[in-house]
Every structure is written in C-alpha cells, then in structure tokens.
Design a protein around this motif. Sequence first.
Motif, mmCIF file in Angstrom:
data_model
loop_
_atom_site.group_PDB
_atom_site.id
_atom_site.type_symbol
_atom_site.label_atom_id
_atom_site.label_comp_id
_atom_site.label_asym_id
_atom_site.label_seq_id
_atom_site.Cartn_x
_atom_site.Cartn_y
_atom_site.Cartn_z
ATOM 1 N N SER A 50 0.744 -1.319 0.003
ATOM 2 C CA SER A 50 -0.029 0.119 0.207
ATOM 3 C C SER A 50 0.864 1.042 -0.133
ATOM 4 C CB SER A 50 -0.852 0.034 1.201
ATOM 5 O OG SER A 50 -1.579 1.185 1.631
ATOM 6 N N GLU A 51 0.324 2.384 -0.505
ATOM 7 C CA GLU A 51 0.908 3.458 -0.635
ATOM 8 C C GLU A 51 1.178 4.094 1.086
ATOM 9 O OE1 GLU A 51 -3.301 4.505 0.165
ATOM 10 O OE2 GLU A 51 -1.988 3.110 -1.354
ATOM 11 N N TRP A 52 0.448 3.474 2.030
ATOM 12 C CA TRP A 52 0.835 3.650 3.469
ATOM 13 C C TRP A 52 1.848 2.785 4.046
ATOM 14 C CZ3 TRP A 52 -3.021 5.162 7.406
ATOM 15 C CH2 TRP A 52 -3.827 6.350 7.092
ATOM 16 N N PHE A 53 2.824 2.567 3.201
ATOM 17 C CA PHE A 53 3.937 1.512 3.456
ATOM 18 C C PHE A 53 4.566 1.993 4.822
ATOM 19 C CE2 PHE A 53 8.274 -0.077 3.472
ATOM 20 C CZ PHE A 53 7.874 -1.229 3.082
ATOM 21 N N TRP A 54 5.071 3.225 4.822
ATOM 22 C CA TRP A 54 5.681 3.615 5.967
ATOM 23 C C TRP A 54 5.113 3.517 7.219
ATOM 24 C CZ3 TRP A 54 8.003 9.388 6.314
ATOM 25 C CH2 TRP A 54 9.025 9.184 7.486
ATOM 26 N N TRP A 55 3.748 3.856 7.357
ATOM 27 C CA TRP A 55 3.244 3.576 8.426
ATOM 28 C C TRP A 55 2.616 2.116 8.956
ATOM 29 C CZ3 TRP A 55 1.924 6.152 12.512
ATOM 30 C CH2 TRP A 55 0.838 5.799 13.397
ATOM 31 N N TYR A 56 2.499 1.440 8.015
ATOM 32 C CA TYR A 56 2.293 -0.027 8.286
ATOM 33 C C TYR A 56 3.481 -0.768 8.766
ATOM 34 C CZ TYR A 56 -2.374 0.288 6.203
ATOM 35 O OH TYR A 56 -3.632 0.847 5.868
ATOM 36 N N TRP A 57 4.625 -0.319 8.228
ATOM 37 C CA TRP A 57 6.035 -0.772 8.500
ATOM 38 C C TRP A 57 6.404 -0.336 10.062
ATOM 39 C CZ3 TRP A 57 11.087 1.294 6.847
ATOM 40 C CH2 TRP A 57 12.241 0.622 7.083
ATOM 41 N N GLN A 58 6.635 1.134 10.001
ATOM 42 C CA GLN A 58 6.904 1.634 11.340
ATOM 43 C C GLN A 58 5.942 2.182 12.440
ATOM 44 O OE1 GLN A 58 10.099 1.455 12.200
ATOM 45 N NE2 GLN A 58 11.322 1.240 10.301
ATOM 46 N N GLY A 59 4.641 2.350 11.746
ATOM 47 C CA GLY A 59 3.773 2.888 12.878
ATOM 48 C C GLY A 59 3.060 2.198 13.472
ATOM 49 N N ARG A 60 2.701 0.814 12.557
ATOM 50 C CA ARG A 60 1.674 -0.234 13.335
ATOM 51 C C ARG A 60 2.708 -1.523 13.401
ATOM 52 N NH1 ARG A 60 -3.909 -0.960 10.334
ATOM 53 N NH2 ARG A 60 -4.097 -2.733 11.771
ATOM 54 N N LYS A 61 3.532 -1.624 12.646
ATOM 55 C CA LYS A 61 4.513 -2.680 12.544
ATOM 56 C C LYS A 61 3.931 -3.740 12.241
ATOM 57 C CE LYS A 61 7.782 -0.458 15.953
ATOM 58 N NZ LYS A 61 8.792 0.097 15.208
ATOM 59 N N LEU A 62 3.232 -3.934 11.183
ATOM 60 C CA LEU A 62 2.445 -4.967 10.924
ATOM 61 C C LEU A 62 3.481 -6.077 10.245
ATOM 62 C CD1 LEU A 62 -0.509 -3.596 8.526
ATOM 63 C CD2 LEU A 62 -0.342 -4.426 10.897
ATOM 64 N N GLN A 63 3.407 -7.111 10.699
ATOM 65 C CA GLN A 63 4.356 -8.326 10.413
ATOM 66 C C GLN A 63 4.773 -8.507 9.091
ATOM 67 O OE1 GLN A 63 5.680 -9.610 13.029
ATOM 68 N NE2 GLN A 63 7.560 -10.507 11.615
ATOM 69 N N TYR A 103 13.245 4.483 6.199
ATOM 70 C CA TYR A 103 12.309 4.836 5.099
ATOM 71 C C TYR A 103 12.848 5.920 4.065
ATOM 72 C CZ TYR A 103 7.907 5.910 2.635
ATOM 73 O OH TYR A 103 7.092 6.232 1.642
ATOM 74 N N GLN A 104 13.629 6.800 4.828
ATOM 75 C CA GLN A 104 14.319 7.992 3.942
ATOM 76 C C GLN A 104 15.241 7.395 2.981
ATOM 77 O OE1 GLN A 104 13.813 7.788 7.264
ATOM 78 N NE2 GLN A 104 12.815 9.660 8.218
ATOM 79 N N HIS A 143 -2.973 17.328 -1.555
ATOM 80 C CA HIS A 143 -2.163 17.575 -0.547
ATOM 81 C C HIS A 143 -2.683 17.222 0.960
ATOM 82 C CE1 HIS A 143 -0.156 20.181 2.410
ATOM 83 N NE2 HIS A 143 0.674 20.519 1.601
ATOM 84 N N SER A 144 -1.883 16.371 1.407
ATOM 85 C CA SER A 144 -1.872 15.932 2.763
ATOM 86 C C SER A 144 -1.878 17.088 3.993
ATOM 87 C CB SER A 144 -1.328 14.487 3.054
ATOM 88 O OG SER A 144 -1.581 14.209 4.347
ATOM 89 N N LEU A 145 -2.975 17.376 4.684
ATOM 90 C CA LEU A 145 -2.568 18.079 5.894
ATOM 91 C C LEU A 145 -1.591 17.947 7.028
ATOM 92 C CD1 LEU A 145 -6.453 18.920 6.556
ATOM 93 C CD2 LEU A 145 -4.779 20.524 5.327
ATOM 94 N N PHE A 146 -1.739 16.349 7.067
ATOM 95 C CA PHE A 146 -0.749 15.952 8.230
ATOM 96 C C PHE A 146 0.117 15.146 7.786
ATOM 97 C CE2 PHE A 146 -2.521 11.875 7.729
ATOM 98 C CZ PHE A 146 -1.953 10.781 8.816
ATOM 99 N N GLU A 147 1.290 14.783 8.356
ATOM 100 C CA GLU A 147 2.408 13.804 7.919
ATOM 101 C C GLU A 147 2.611 12.875 9.364
ATOM 102 O OE1 GLU A 147 5.823 16.336 6.950
ATOM 103 O OE2 GLU A 147 4.515 17.639 5.757
ATOM 104 N N TRP A 148 2.606 11.620 8.874
ATOM 105 C CA TRP A 148 2.509 10.585 10.025
ATOM 106 C C TRP A 148 3.770 11.000 11.091
ATOM 107 C CZ3 TRP A 148 2.921 7.336 5.225
ATOM 108 C CH2 TRP A 148 1.840 6.771 4.966
ATOM 109 N N PHE A 149 4.753 11.124 10.642
ATOM 110 C CA PHE A 149 6.058 11.031 11.630
ATOM 111 C C PHE A 149 6.950 12.433 11.809
ATOM 112 C CE2 PHE A 149 6.055 6.687 9.843
ATOM 113 C CZ PHE A 149 5.652 6.100 11.036
#
Length: 454
Positions: free
Chosen positions: A58-71, A87-88, A168-174
């Motif tokens: 998904s385009e939510w890769f960073w969040w699923y990897w580092q935010g939710r840490k999906l296995q 991710y950077q 344009h996204s208002l917020f940024e995850w990290f």
Amino acid sequence: MDKAVVLVALAAVFSSGNCQYEPTWESIDSRPLPEWYDQAKFGIFIHWGVFSVPSYGSEWFWWYWQGRKLQSYVDFMQKNYPPNFQYQDFAPLFTAEFFNAKQWVDIFSASGAKYIVLTTKHHEGFTLWGSKYSWNWNAVDVGPKRDLVAEVADALRANSNLRLGLYHSLFEWFNPLFRQDAASVFTTNKFPVTKTLPELYEIVTKYHPEILWSDGDGDAPDKYWNSTGFLAWLYNESPVRETVVTNDRWGYGTICKHGGYYTCSDRYNPGHLLKHKWENCMTIDQKSWGYRRDAELKDYLTIEDLIKTLVETVSCGGNLLMNVGPTHDGRIAPIFEERLRQVGQWLAVNGEGIYNSSAWRAQNDTVTPGVWYTCRPNDNIVYAVILQWPDSGYVTLNVPLVVEGKTEVALLGYAQPLKWQLLKPIGLKVFLPQLPYGQMPCSWAWTLRLTGAT
C-alpha cells in the motif's frame, strides 16, 4: 450616491463573482460550485511518491511498517533490505528516470477525462515540488532532482484541455512538529502554521490548480488547520478564486459536511442521488492507490467494472475520479494505460450521455436491472445506459414518459433510429439492432438517446 446607482454597483459585484467570503463554514459553504466541475464528470487521480519505491502492499507502507509494525511489512523489509535501512533511504531510489509528462498527458487525454489530480504530498511528507518548507525531503533536493509538479502542469497546459488538480495531505505521520501538537491534543498549532498552510499557499500561487484535493486531517479539527481562513483566501484573493474547486477533507468532522463537493469516504458510491455535489474517488487496483509490484491480475478492475462505476456515479449526480499509481521510475504500467484508453474509447461513443448531463428524476430503471439514466432537461432528452445487452433483442424501460409520433429513440454509435413500442400505463419497449457482437458500438455498455421524453 443615488440609491439606484448603489444597487447597480452591488449587482455588478455579485454577478462578477467578487463576493467576499468570511472564514466561517456558513460563508465558505455558500460559494456556488464552479459549473465546469459538474459538467466534467470524469477525472484521473495519480498517487506517486516515495512509497512508489518499495511498491509493496500500500501507499501507507511507512505507517504499516514503522507505525503499526505489521508483520508482513516487517518481514518484507528484513528479507529484501539491509539492516538499519530507513524509510528515508528510499527517497534517492525515487528516480523518475522514465517520467515523461507529455506521455502521461497523452494517456490521460485519451481516457476522456477532463481533469487530473496529482498527489503533491502524501502523508509521508515528501513533496513532488521543491518546497522551501520541506527541506531535503522533496523531489528537487533528492531523488529525481526535478520539479515533478511543474512538469505535469506545464505538459497538461501545453498539450491538452485537461484541468489541473493537486492533492495535498494536511498531516504527516512522523513529522515531529505534528506529533508535538497531537500530544498537546492540538492546543498548539506549530505544524500547520510552519508547514501545512505555507505549503498550500505555495502550490496555489505557483501552479494555479483548479482543484485542491485536501486529505489526511490526522484527527485534528478544522480550527487547528485554520481551514476556513485558508479557504476564504482561496476564494477571495488567490489567482484561481473564480474557478477553483475544493473537496470536503479539511479537518476532523468536515468530511461529507463542508466544502465544495463531498467525497464522504474512499470509493464512495451511494447508488442514489445526493442533495450536494459529490465525487467517487476509486482505484483501478482494488487494493492500493500507489503502484504495487505484488499486484495480481485479479486485483485490477475490468473495463466492464470501470464503465459500470462511471455510469452509476454520473447517474447519481457524482463525478468519478479514477486512480492510477505510476512506478518509482515514472512509468504508467500498461494495464493502467489499457484501462484508461478503453474508457476513452467508450466515452468517444457514449460521452454525449455523460459529459454536461444532469441527474434525472430516476437514477435507474424500476423494471430492467442494469439500466441507468441521465438527461439534458433543456433539450428534452433522456439517456438510458444499458450495462448488459439483452438476449431478447429488446429492452423494456419502465420509467420514461414518451409520446408516439414525437419521441425518437437512437443508439449512440449506430446510425439508424430504433423502433419502439409504447407500453401502458407508462414506459416503452425498445427493439435493439441485431448486430454481430464485434459490430456493436463499443461493446461494454450501450447508451440510448430518447429525444422528446420526460
């Protein structure tokens, strides 16, 4: 000054669209939707960013990897990338070496779309233009080393009649400033003041978009984002104040309630007429907005699925925003290109019943499934789109009111008028031409034009 002169002067102000909007939702929501948007009906969404490099899940890769840490995401990184990879580190690999903006525009034009919406910044915070508010985390400083937004905008205006829209996204995850504000339960607002709002002003003044597609409120209310203040500027003073269109994602609680048109949710398709203009933003790849290397053929909607969605959406008064996800190197995958060109082939025959149409008093037929209606009330024309060709050789339409000797029925793409029979108490039976399948006009759905019907 004479009273009559004052009244004439006031009338001139309001008729020229120079009404001043206040930074309140009551005032912002009173702005009429620019007519071009309702007439357009169909646009292309483009999700492109650093997430296009891993192009997994998904385009939510960073969040699923580092935010939710999906296995599954953790395993993917451990298997395919070295230890301590961040991710950077994907950003330099976002190369865009095959990106050709004119080629993109040719594909979008061939689709029959009337506007595009390009992601300028997703929730990862990486901007596709050289934003001075996103130092070293933008496409000019790292990766392509190019202003990708400018290239798309310039190619669009030089080679097509498509209108430019920017996401344009208002917020940024990290982003640490957003996280600090969130920790204060949004009693501080350093992030929108120093990041979000300056970026919004920047893309509007620099690229003059005619759609501003906001997203990602981060559960923060519109007052935190100062959304009404920004929109008042957009409608009163910006270079696109006369034609710009906005959506409804301007803070927690605004979706499907405030803004120029409603999106309500991703892939929103209510199946009935709404009182407010709305848009169905959806994806050809059913599982992701960004490009996925792990996609299978079954994950992509067929052309029949896409035409059905377009017809249902327009019949219910909405616009369709159909998404593609380019690769990290700037290519639009052949399956996306094929689907877009197929939609364009269908619209070349049937677009008369889509573009500039209005929702009719009935959205679909009450007797025959898979028949959807639009109309042109000023011309006394009703369009009936048939999603499945009947084996019987005729189609029964129970809703239209017709008059023998006055109503004419035609099949778009077929030269001869069709025979029909009046049914009682209302409705008609239309006899369809018996053509070999390959000779039918664009064999995914068919449009009847009923002239002199109500």
